[in-house]
Design a protein around this motif. Sequence first.
Motif, PDB file in Angstrom:
ATOM      1  N   PRO A 383       0.819  -1.216   0.000  1.00  0.00           N
ATOM      2  CA  PRO A 383       0.000   0.000   0.000  1.00  0.00           C
ATOM      3  C   PRO A 383       0.851   1.263   0.000  1.00  0.00           C
ATOM      4  O   PRO A 383       1.979   1.276   0.512  1.00  0.00           O
ATOM      5  CB  PRO A 383      -0.815  -0.124   1.292  1.00  0.00           C
ATOM      6  CG  PRO A 383      -0.836  -1.592   1.601  1.00  0.00           C
ATOM      7  CD  PRO A 383       0.498  -2.107   1.148  1.00  0.00           C
ATOM      8  N   ILE A 384       0.307   2.312  -0.556  1.00  0.00           N
ATOM      9  CA  ILE A 384       0.936   3.637  -0.528  1.00  0.00           C
ATOM     10  C   ILE A 384       0.253   4.401   0.596  1.00  0.00           C
ATOM     11  O   ILE A 384      -0.752   5.093   0.397  1.00  0.00           O
ATOM     12  CB  ILE A 384       0.765   4.351  -1.887  1.00  0.00           C
ATOM     13  CG1 ILE A 384       1.440   3.521  -2.987  1.00  0.00           C
ATOM     14  CG2 ILE A 384       1.359   5.758  -1.855  1.00  0.00           C
ATOM     15  CD1 ILE A 384       1.184   4.036  -4.393  1.00  0.00           C
ATOM     16  N   ASP A 385       0.788   4.265   1.814  1.00  0.00           N
ATOM     17  CA  ASP A 385       0.061   4.784   2.974  1.00  0.00           C
ATOM     18  C   ASP A 385       0.938   5.411   4.043  1.00  0.00           C
ATOM     19  O   ASP A 385       0.464   5.741   5.132  1.00  0.00           O
ATOM     20  CB  ASP A 385      -0.782   3.659   3.601  1.00  0.00           C
ATOM     21  CG  ASP A 385       0.058   2.440   4.018  1.00  0.00           C
ATOM     22  OD1 ASP A 385       1.297   2.506   3.940  1.00  0.00           O
ATOM     23  OD2 ASP A 385      -0.556   1.423   4.412  1.00  0.00           O
ATOM     24  N   ARG A 386       2.228   5.569   3.766  1.00  0.00           N
ATOM     25  CA  ARG A 386       3.123   6.142   4.760  1.00  0.00           C
ATOM     26  C   ARG A 386       3.559   7.548   4.356  1.00  0.00           C
ATOM     27  O   ARG A 386       4.315   7.712   3.392  1.00  0.00           O
ATOM     28  CB  ARG A 386       4.350   5.243   4.950  1.00  0.00           C
ATOM     29  CG  ARG A 386       4.016   3.882   5.525  1.00  0.00           C
ATOM     30  CD  ARG A 386       5.277   3.088   5.828  1.00  0.00           C
ATOM     31  NE  ARG A 386       4.957   1.760   6.333  1.00  0.00           N
ATOM     32  CZ  ARG A 386       5.865   0.836   6.625  1.00  0.00           C
ATOM     33  NH1 ARG A 386       7.159   1.108   6.452  1.00  0.00           N
ATOM     34  NH2 ARG A 386       5.486  -0.355   7.086  1.00  0.00           N
ATOM     35  N   PRO A 387       3.087   8.566   5.058  1.00  0.00           N
ATOM     36  CA  PRO A 387       3.477   9.935   4.704  1.00  0.00           C
ATOM     37  C   PRO A 387       4.937  10.188   5.040  1.00  0.00           C
ATOM     38  O   PRO A 387       5.512   9.504   5.896  1.00  0.00           O
ATOM     39  CB  PRO A 387       2.538  10.784   5.566  1.00  0.00           C
ATOM     40  CG  PRO A 387       2.183   9.902   6.721  1.00  0.00           C
ATOM     41  CD  PRO A 387       2.158   8.500   6.187  1.00  0.00           C
ATOM     42  N   PRO A 388       5.559  11.187   4.374  1.00  0.00           N
ATOM     43  CA  PRO A 388       4.957  12.038   3.341  1.00  0.00           C
ATOM     44  C   PRO A 388       4.828  11.298   2.005  1.00  0.00           C
ATOM     45  O   PRO A 388       5.419  10.247   1.795  1.00  0.00           O
ATOM     46  CB  PRO A 388       5.940  13.201   3.241  1.00  0.00           C
ATOM     47  CG  PRO A 388       7.259  12.606   3.642  1.00  0.00           C
ATOM     48  CD  PRO A 388       6.936  11.593   4.700  1.00  0.00           C
ATOM     49  N   PHE A 389       4.056  11.929   1.111  1.00  0.00           N
ATOM     50  CA  PHE A 389       3.788  11.345  -0.193  1.00  0.00           C
ATOM     51  C   PHE A 389       4.458  12.194  -1.276  1.00  0.00           C
ATOM     52  O   PHE A 389       4.603  13.411  -1.130  1.00  0.00           O
ATOM     53  CB  PHE A 389       2.278  11.261  -0.426  1.00  0.00           C
ATOM     54  CG  PHE A 389       1.580  10.425   0.610  1.00  0.00           C
ATOM     55  CD1 PHE A 389       1.548   9.048   0.513  1.00  0.00           C
ATOM     56  CD2 PHE A 389       0.969  11.031   1.713  1.00  0.00           C
ATOM     57  CE1 PHE A 389       0.924   8.270   1.488  1.00  0.00           C
ATOM     58  CE2 PHE A 389       0.343  10.278   2.684  1.00  0.00           C
ATOM     59  CZ  PHE A 389       0.326   8.892   2.574  1.00  0.00           C
ATOM     60  N   TYR A 390       4.874  11.522  -2.362  1.00  0.00           N
ATOM     61  CA  TYR A 390       5.662  12.183  -3.402  1.00  0.00           C
ATOM     62  C   TYR A 390       5.077  11.912  -4.787  1.00  0.00           C
ATOM     63  O   TYR A 390       4.422  10.893  -5.019  1.00  0.00           O
ATOM     64  CB  TYR A 390       7.102  11.662  -3.384  1.00  0.00           C
ATOM     65  CG  TYR A 390       7.814  11.807  -2.074  1.00  0.00           C
ATOM     66  CD1 TYR A 390       8.573  12.941  -1.797  1.00  0.00           C
ATOM     67  CD2 TYR A 390       7.731  10.805  -1.103  1.00  0.00           C
ATOM     68  CE1 TYR A 390       9.245  13.072  -0.577  1.00  0.00           C
ATOM     69  CE2 TYR A 390       8.398  10.930   0.112  1.00  0.00           C
ATOM     70  CZ  TYR A 390       9.143  12.060   0.366  1.00  0.00           C
ATOM     71  OH  TYR A 390       9.804  12.195   1.573  1.00  0.00           O
TER      72      TYR A 390
END
Length: 468
Positions: A383-390
């Motif tokens: 999953p793409i769920d760990r901030p920060p996001f790029y």
Amino acid sequence: MSSVPGLPVETDPPEHVGVLVLGAGLAGCAALLAAAEAGRYAVLLEKTGEIGGSTVKSAGLSAFAGTDEQAEQGIADSVELLREDLLEVGRRRSDPALVELYCEHQLATYRWLKEHGVRYGEIHAASGQSVPRSHPTDTTRMLELLLKAAGGLGARIMFDAPAARLLCDGSRVTGARLAGGREVRADAVVLATGGFSMNAELLETFAPQMEHALRQGGTGNQGDGLKMAMALGAGVRDTPYIKGTYGHFHVEHPDEDGTGILAVYKGAIAVNREGRRFVDESKNYKEIGDAALAQPGVTTWQVFDARTMALANDEVPIYEFAGRERAGMLLKADTIAGLETEIGLPEGSLQRTVGEYNTATAQGQDDPFGRAHLSGGVGRPVPIDRPPFYAHPSGTVVLATYCGLTVDTRMRVTDWWGKPIEGLYAAGEITGGFHGVGYMTGTSIGKSGVFGRLAGRNAAGEESEIQW
């Protein structure tokens, strides 16, 4: 005019040489050294003022199987697996004899390069590889090492020396005429002049599907060698398979070196200007490039989180995510909603896409685009769920053309009927037949080293009967 430590630079073209090499990328440098090691007087002519060509524009990865570095990392690989991957990625449209030639000589070439001081870093998996076999190295340093070794054996290099025509006596190639009119006679000529990624006319002729792609590559990659050989009846193959490479920045930037990043191979997703995914991100980056060109607008984005950023590796340009952040080339936000705003996507679009992707990934559901791995057959999506996001703005760029002259297993250029053109050899990007429809990461640099060495060695066996 440039210089290479340990390699004398010619200011005037010699009248006659044993082996004349055209082009100072890896294929040309390997050919020069191999010819010199075989005891021939070898000279390299480079049309620009510096070494490198597309080699130094690349990610610097070589695809080898069975290496010391793989063993140290516990990576099990084999020539058999390499062969099958090459044939599969090329959709079995490549010349099996050239694939076999690569497989037969790749490990010996790897050892030869290391004997001359080339060093490789941590091995990574990348496009088309069922196991990690991308060997990173400093490409400029590699070329300098080969040229220094060649210089110690009497080889020479000449810069700002573009060839205009190949000389032929009717039965064999006998040298080259330079743009200024001077001629260099040779027992054999090795073409290592690269592709034609910087020639708009040739791209329009052979690859109209790349009309909207970006264009980068070695400044000298104008197709000179291709045209000179075609003028003698040389065959050409694989032009329908010219593809762009995905992952490149879409505007000029002082920190953009021509090598894109592939966060998709470490966990990112690719989205279009509507905020939607459009491809299985584990495909080879040529196929992703084709898919990106079919999207509205020129730019797409690779979207990822802190988990993927933690996998950054500044040693490998395509994984240099942190370096792009330091250079201010990434968009960044603490939430997906914030990143959506930073990119300028339709409200709610990226949030919906990432939410659906995360749910499917976490629950082990089938991906609507068929994605089951991160890169080829290696790694699992998370999953793409760990901030920060790029987000990294990404386009499709023609860096290399992966098609070209027909050659046999001695690296002799052949004509349209398959007959060798005597005295003429070729290696590197200028040649066709090896890649087929697709491309495995590391095989452009890999084949330049393997086939360049073979071309130089075989060309050194030519003894002209002509009395100069």
